[in-house]
Design a protein around this motif. Structure first.
Motif, PDB file in Angstrom:
ATOM      1  N   ARG A  33      60.727  26.410  56.510  1.00  0.00           N
ATOM      2  CA  ARG A  33      60.396  25.308  55.607  1.00  0.00           C
ATOM      3  C   ARG A  33      61.152  24.041  56.028  1.00  0.00           C
ATOM      4  NH1 ARG A  33      61.371  27.764  50.432  1.00  0.00           N
ATOM      5  NH2 ARG A  33      59.749  29.195  51.102  1.00  0.00           N
ATOM      6  N   ALA A  34      62.436  24.216  56.382  1.00  0.00           N
ATOM      7  CA  ALA A  34      63.247  23.064  56.794  1.00  0.00           C
ATOM      8  C   ALA A  34      62.672  22.428  58.053  1.00  0.00           C
ATOM      9  CB  ALA A  34      64.691  23.504  57.023  1.00  0.00           C
ATOM     10  N   LEU A  47      59.547  22.501  59.184  1.00  0.00           N
ATOM     11  CA  LEU A  47      58.295  21.791  58.883  1.00  0.00           C
ATOM     12  C   LEU A  47      58.589  20.457  58.213  1.00  0.00           C
ATOM     13  CD1 LEU A  47      55.913  24.653  57.761  1.00  0.00           C
ATOM     14  CD2 LEU A  47      55.694  23.158  59.741  1.00  0.00           C
ATOM     15  N   HIS A  48      59.581  20.469  57.314  1.00  0.00           N
ATOM     16  CA  HIS A  48      59.992  19.234  56.645  1.00  0.00           C
ATOM     17  C   HIS A  48      60.511  18.225  57.674  1.00  0.00           C
ATOM     18  CE1 HIS A  48      61.400  16.929  53.166  1.00  0.00           C
ATOM     19  NE2 HIS A  48      62.516  16.703  53.827  1.00  0.00           N
ATOM     20  N   LEU A  49      61.334  18.717  58.611  1.00  0.00           N
ATOM     21  CA  LEU A  49      61.885  17.845  59.653  1.00  0.00           C
ATOM     22  C   LEU A  49      60.773  17.227  60.493  1.00  0.00           C
ATOM     23  CD1 LEU A  49      64.914  19.912  61.013  1.00  0.00           C
ATOM     24  CD2 LEU A  49      64.992  17.625  60.019  1.00  0.00           C
ATOM     25  N   ILE A  50      59.787  18.042  60.868  1.00  0.00           N
ATOM     26  CA  ILE A  50      58.724  17.547  61.754  1.00  0.00           C
ATOM     27  C   ILE A  50      57.828  16.574  61.001  1.00  0.00           C
ATOM     28  CG2 ILE A  50      56.702  18.247  63.092  1.00  0.00           C
ATOM     29  CD1 ILE A  50      58.262  20.768  63.842  1.00  0.00           C
ATOM     30  N   LYS A  51      57.641  16.859  59.701  1.00  0.00           N
ATOM     31  CA  LYS A  51      56.833  15.955  58.890  1.00  0.00           C
ATOM     32  C   LYS A  51      57.500  14.580  58.812  1.00  0.00           C
ATOM     33  CE  LYS A  51      53.968  16.566  54.764  1.00  0.00           C
ATOM     34  NZ  LYS A  51      53.765  17.374  53.550  1.00  0.00           N
ATOM     35  N   LYS A  96      59.490  13.071  61.030  1.00  0.00           N
ATOM     36  CA  LYS A  96      60.050  13.025  62.373  1.00  0.00           C
ATOM     37  C   LYS A  96      60.959  11.814  62.574  1.00  0.00           C
ATOM     38  CE  LYS A  96      58.426  13.571  67.112  1.00  0.00           C
ATOM     39  NZ  LYS A  96      57.263  13.960  67.925  1.00  0.00           N
TER      40      LYS A  96
END
Lengths: 200, 200
Positions: free
Chosen positions: A29-30, A32-36, A38
């Motif tokens: 989850r972390a 995906l959050h980071l990539i979202k 970016k």
């Protein structure tokens, strides 16, 4: 199961999952959050982590973690040089510092004595503590180990080592945590609080 | 309060504290753990995060996150091209993929319709979904949005948009979660499970 995503992303998930408080699911989850986010989060984090990896150092005096050595606590000359507070880990130092309760210096042991884990006095920073306690300006050592069996055994060992050094040795008070409810406290804490009762 | 540690370390704590599942306290703990295991964890993490920042990309077909575009799911020709499963977020795609329950392709909406947050159809990847659903080889669309008000409103809107496109539209079954105890389930789930009862 085939890989869900690219190897670089899988690797980042695997590494983040090793952090305390994160497991595989929260690491995913972390990430995906980071990539979202970016530009706002992933890129700055990459830089911050590289900076920290380059600059983080363990203080050669007290064992604190900082980007300078001696650390900013040891380098602060407004502190009371007569008192050293001994803690198990750097996190404990930061917790005490946040509370503002200690005005002297610190000494991080790096853990506790533990026969089970094969950790003896030589694995901890005890020798260096005894050396510091013998400095003329030091008159007081406060043992702030965790109130666990290992923490208290370590405190006991240090008390023995400090005998004859002329410093006064203290430990933290036991009692009811501020905001704590009696009904939820264990018997040991309640007995300690009762034994150490104070006039109001 | 004065800074406890160096600015580079403080900055890393601040950034990590923004990850879902981590707060300031657990971020501090994570950073101390990272610095303690500098060679085993901090340095590899620095490299992994830089790699991910460089290579992570959103799939231009389905919206998955991968290090290639089209993503490895869209590029997998052994999948069933007649079925598209629609999900809200990339994490949902990964969850379904881990379950192995879907053999077709996916479409990530990027959220749900939400009047409150000002998210309309144009903010989501709905137009592209309708386009994909019109391809001759696609015969089935499975709406796997969360069973929330927003998720179901979004599903309803997509059903309307897909009318006349000739594809069959499905939704996930409601019912008792596997391993779930009736006593802990809400009334809505129990009613849904009862209405959808199956012969044994």
């Amino acid at each position: 199961m085939a890989s869900l995503t690219g190897p670089e992303i899988e690797r980042l998930i695997d590494l983040l999952a090793k952090l305390p408080g994160l497991g595989p699911r929260s690491a995913r989850r972390a990430v995906l959050h980071l990539i979202k986010k970016k530009e706002a989060l992933l890129v700055p984090l990459a830089r911050a982590i590289a900076d920290a990896a380059e600059k983080a150092a363990v203080c050669s005096v007290c064992g604190n973690v900082d980007t300078r050595d001696p650390c900013s606590v040891c380098a602060d000359e407004r502190r009371d040089p007569s008192t050293i507070c001994v803690i198990e880990e750097v996190g404990d130092l930061w917790a005490l510092e946040r509370s503002g309760a200690h005005k002297g210096y610190y000494h991080v042991l790096g853990g506790t004595l533990s026969a089970l884990d094969g950790i003896g006095p030589d694995e901890l920073s005890i020798g260096k503590l005894i050396e510091r306690a013998r400095e003329a300006r030091v008159t007081e050592v406060i043992l702030a180990m965790n109130a666990t069996v290992d923490g208290q055994a370590t405190a006991h060992y240090i008390v023995e080592q400090l005998e004859g050094s002329g410093v006064s040795v203290f430990r933290l008070a036991h009692g009811v945590p501020v905001g704590g409810e009696l009904d939820y406290l264990d018997d040991g804490t309640l007995s300690a609080a009762m034994r150490a009762k104070r006039p109001v």
